[in-house]
Design a protein around this motif. Structure first.
Motif, PDB file in Angstrom:
ATOM      1  N   VAL A 171       0.906  -1.223   0.029  1.00  0.00           N
ATOM      2  CA  VAL A 171      -0.010  -0.011  -0.013  1.00  0.00           C
ATOM      3  C   VAL A 171       0.891   1.084  -0.029  1.00  0.00           C
ATOM      4  N   THR A 172       0.613   1.953  -0.979  1.00  0.00           N
ATOM      5  CA  THR A 172       1.520   3.408  -0.995  1.00  0.00           C
ATOM      6  C   THR A 172       0.518   4.443  -1.213  1.00  0.00           C
ATOM      7  N   PHE A 173       1.007   5.716  -0.469  1.00  0.00           N
ATOM      8  CA  PHE A 173       0.400   7.069  -0.760  1.00  0.00           C
ATOM      9  C   PHE A 173       0.555   7.566  -2.178  1.00  0.00           C
ATOM     10  N   VAL A 174      -0.476   7.946  -2.988  1.00  0.00           N
ATOM     11  CA  VAL A 174      -0.310   8.685  -4.154  1.00  0.00           C
ATOM     12  C   VAL A 174      -0.871  10.073  -4.504  1.00  0.00           C
ATOM     13  N   ALA A 175      -1.700  10.628  -3.400  1.00  0.00           N
ATOM     14  CA  ALA A 175      -2.344  11.736  -3.537  1.00  0.00           C
ATOM     15  C   ALA A 175      -3.144  12.159  -2.207  1.00  0.00           C
ATOM     16  N   HIS A 176      -2.995  13.587  -2.148  1.00  0.00           N
ATOM     17  CA  HIS A 176      -4.029  13.771  -0.870  1.00  0.00           C
ATOM     18  C   HIS A 176      -4.535  15.438  -1.699  1.00  0.00           C
ATOM     19  N   GLY A 177      -5.695  16.042  -0.813  1.00  0.00           N
ATOM     20  CA  GLY A 177      -6.285  17.135  -1.450  1.00  0.00           C
ATOM     21  C   GLY A 177      -7.356  17.579  -0.307  1.00  0.00           C
ATOM     22  N   GLU A 178      -7.838  18.631  -0.770  1.00  0.00           N
ATOM     23  CA  GLU A 178      -8.974  19.285   0.270  1.00  0.00           C
ATOM     24  C   GLU A 178      -9.937  19.992  -0.618  1.00  0.00           C
ATOM     25  N   LEU A 235      -7.926   3.106  -2.574  1.00  0.00           N
ATOM     26  CA  LEU A 235      -8.364   3.425  -1.220  1.00  0.00           C
ATOM     27  C   LEU A 235      -8.663   4.812  -0.930  1.00  0.00           C
ATOM     28  N   ALA A 236      -9.485   5.384  -0.818  1.00  0.00           N
ATOM     29  CA  ALA A 236      -9.965   6.686  -0.352  1.00  0.00           C
ATOM     30  C   ALA A 236     -10.350   6.971   0.875  1.00  0.00           C
ATOM     31  N   LEU A 237      -9.543   7.584   1.854  1.00  0.00           N
ATOM     32  CA  LEU A 237      -9.568   7.805   3.033  1.00  0.00           C
ATOM     33  C   LEU A 237     -10.098   9.380   3.287  1.00  0.00           C
ATOM     34  N   GLU A 238     -11.370   9.330   3.550  1.00  0.00           N
ATOM     35  CA  GLU A 238     -12.149  10.886   3.331  1.00  0.00           C
ATOM     36  C   GLU A 238     -12.565  11.221   4.645  1.00  0.00           C
ATOM     37  N   ALA A 239     -12.592  12.405   5.102  1.00  0.00           N
ATOM     38  CA  ALA A 239     -13.043  13.164   6.015  1.00  0.00           C
ATOM     39  C   ALA A 239     -13.693  14.454   5.666  1.00  0.00           C
ATOM     40  N   TYR A 240     -14.976  14.791   6.449  1.00  0.00           N
ATOM     41  CA  TYR A 240     -15.698  16.016   5.996  1.00  0.00           C
ATOM     42  C   TYR A 240     -16.268  16.613   7.241  1.00  0.00           C
ATOM     43  N   ALA A 267     -11.496  16.428   3.159  1.00  0.00           N
ATOM     44  CA  ALA A 267      -9.831  16.075   2.888  1.00  0.00           C
ATOM     45  C   ALA A 267      -9.995  14.648   2.560  1.00  0.00           C
ATOM     46  N   LEU A 268      -9.026  14.550   1.706  1.00  0.00           N
ATOM     47  CA  LEU A 268      -8.957  13.179   1.013  1.00  0.00           C
ATOM     48  C   LEU A 268      -7.360  12.738   1.048  1.00  0.00           C
ATOM     49  N   SER A 269      -7.118  11.349   1.467  1.00  0.00           N
ATOM     50  CA  SER A 269      -5.772  10.404   1.263  1.00  0.00           C
ATOM     51  C   SER A 269      -6.159   9.676   0.520  1.00  0.00           C
ATOM     52  N   LEU A 270      -5.426   9.598  -0.620  1.00  0.00           N
ATOM     53  CA  LEU A 270      -5.781   8.551  -1.584  1.00  0.00           C
ATOM     54  C   LEU A 270      -4.525   7.547  -1.450  1.00  0.00           C
ATOM     55  N   LEU A 271      -4.654   6.519  -1.602  1.00  0.00           N
ATOM     56  CA  LEU A 271      -3.817   5.420  -1.413  1.00  0.00           C
ATOM     57  C   LEU A 271      -3.873   4.167  -2.397  1.00  0.00           C
ATOM     58  N   ARG A 272      -3.085   3.523  -3.037  1.00  0.00           N
ATOM     59  CA  ARG A 272      -2.818   2.816  -3.946  1.00  0.00           C
ATOM     60  C   ARG A 272      -2.418   1.346  -3.318  1.00  0.00           C
ATOM     61  N   MET A 273      -3.484   0.316  -3.410  1.00  0.00           N
ATOM     62  CA  MET A 273      -3.379  -1.134  -2.605  1.00  0.00           C
ATOM     63  C   MET A 273      -3.098  -1.907  -3.938  1.00  0.00           C
ATOM     64  N   LYS A 274      -2.171  -2.683  -3.833  1.00  0.00           N
ATOM     65  CA  LYS A 274      -1.843  -4.090  -4.709  1.00  0.00           C
ATOM     66  C   LYS A 274      -1.547  -5.221  -4.334  1.00  0.00           C
ATOM     67  N   ASP A 291       2.135   1.975   9.914  1.00  0.00           N
ATOM     68  CA  ASP A 291       3.212   2.906   9.272  1.00  0.00           C
ATOM     69  C   ASP A 291       2.635   4.259   8.704  1.00  0.00           C
ATOM     70  N   GLU A 292       2.865   5.547   9.052  1.00  0.00           N
ATOM     71  CA  GLU A 292       2.060   6.684   8.315  1.00  0.00           C
ATOM     72  C   GLU A 292       2.636   6.552   7.057  1.00  0.00           C
ATOM     73  N   LEU A 293       1.633   6.960   6.203  1.00  0.00           N
ATOM     74  CA  LEU A 293       1.744   7.213   4.773  1.00  0.00           C
ATOM     75  C   LEU A 293       1.416   8.678   4.334  1.00  0.00           C
ATOM     76  N   ASP A 294       0.663   9.169   5.107  1.00  0.00           N
ATOM     77  CA  ASP A 294       0.233  10.792   4.811  1.00  0.00           C
ATOM     78  C   ASP A 294      -0.296  11.461   6.062  1.00  0.00           C
ATOM     79  N   ASP A 295      -0.080  12.670   6.200  1.00  0.00           N
ATOM     80  CA  ASP A 295      -0.422  13.244   7.448  1.00  0.00           C
ATOM     81  C   ASP A 295      -0.275  14.641   6.982  1.00  0.00           C
ATOM     82  N   PHE A 296      -1.536  15.397   6.739  1.00  0.00           N
ATOM     83  CA  PHE A 296      -1.533  16.781   6.566  1.00  0.00           C
ATOM     84  C   PHE A 296      -2.714  17.572   7.345  1.00  0.00           C
ATOM     85  N   LEU A 297      -2.365  18.935   7.385  1.00  0.00           N
ATOM     86  CA  LEU A 297      -3.556  19.822   8.064  1.00  0.00           C
ATOM     87  C   LEU A 297      -4.378  20.353   6.848  1.00  0.00           C
TER      88      LEU A 297
END
Length: 233
Positions: free
Chosen positions: A25-32, A56-61, A124-131, A180-186
């Motif tokens: 699993v790897t982090f590929v993108a994030h945004g808001e 995989l989309a990890l989403e918060a609103y 906010a979105l943290s996008l992960l690629r799982m293979k 293990d952390e892949l993405d962490d943003f404000l």
């Protein structure tokens, strides 16, 4: 071409074949998005295409809706995504995980459907690629709390992966335990945060505690945690 550091250029290996693309699993993108009742993310990086790639989309609103809100109708690269799990309050803040098998393309759009979104919605979105893992979860858990940390337990099969995401209001990052952390943003001008994490386990895990803690402790905040495990293919 063999480089001076011993590596190979152009993503190639000896014999001219493509570089290996191992399971993981790897982090590929994030945004808001800000003040948008129909949040849409365009042209996000999906990473390399693969027959067994799952996005995989990890989403918060958070929204101004006075009643309970919910995720609905999320699509990833034009593919209808399955909700894996969701941590939802009776108010208007949610944290969710969605998955879609998207074997082709290296980029695409993500549309997040939110019911009862209210007049203003920040996401906010943290996008992960799982293979190399099933798109169907082996186990899931979720929860929310007020404080400086949150923990939930989960089972994971041998060779499987655990993926987690957490929303927090506050201005510090997250420290993870057992993933293990892949993405962490404000986001939202630094008033909220989103973090994602994962770890592959060679041996089966039963009741493993996954913890997300506010970095440096400090004052209590709201924490919304989602966690899922996936079996290897």
């Amino acid at each position: 071409m063999l480089l001076s550091n011993g590596g190979w250029s152009w993503g190639q290996r000896p014999g001219g074949g493509p570089a290996p693309d191992p399971a993981g699993v790897t982090f590929v993108a994030h945004g808001e998005t800000v003040d948008d009742a129909t949040p849409n993310y365009t042209g996000l990086n999906f990473g390399a295409a693969a027959a067994d790639r799952v996005m995989l989309a990890l989403e918060a609103y958070s929204s101004t809706s006075s009643g309970s809100s919910d995720f609905n109708g999320t699509t990833i690269g034009g593919v209808s995504a399955t909700e894996i799990t969701e941590a939802a309050s009776s108010g208007s803040v949610n944290m969710g995980m969605h998955a879609a098998s998207v074997p082709t393309g290296t980029s695409g759009d993500i549309d997040i459907g939110v019911s009862s979104a209210g007049g203003t919605t920040d996401t906010a979105l943290s996008l992960l690629r799982m293979k190399g893992f099933s798109a169907t979860p082996y186990a899931v858990n979720q929860g929310l709390t007020g404080g400086t940390s949150i923990s939930r337990t989960i089972d994971c099969p041998a060779g499987g992966v655990i993926v987690a995401g957490v929303y927090t209001d506050g201005t510090t990052g997250i420290t993870w335990t057992n993933v293990d952390e892949l993405d962490d943003f404000l986001y939202n001008s630094g008033q909220r945060g989103l973090s994602s994490a994962a770890r592959v386990y060679a041996t089966a895990q039963t009741g493993l505690s996954i913890t997300a803690a506010k970095t440096g402790g400090g004052s209590a905040v709201s924490l919304y945690l989602v966690v899922a495990s996936f079996a290897p293919l």
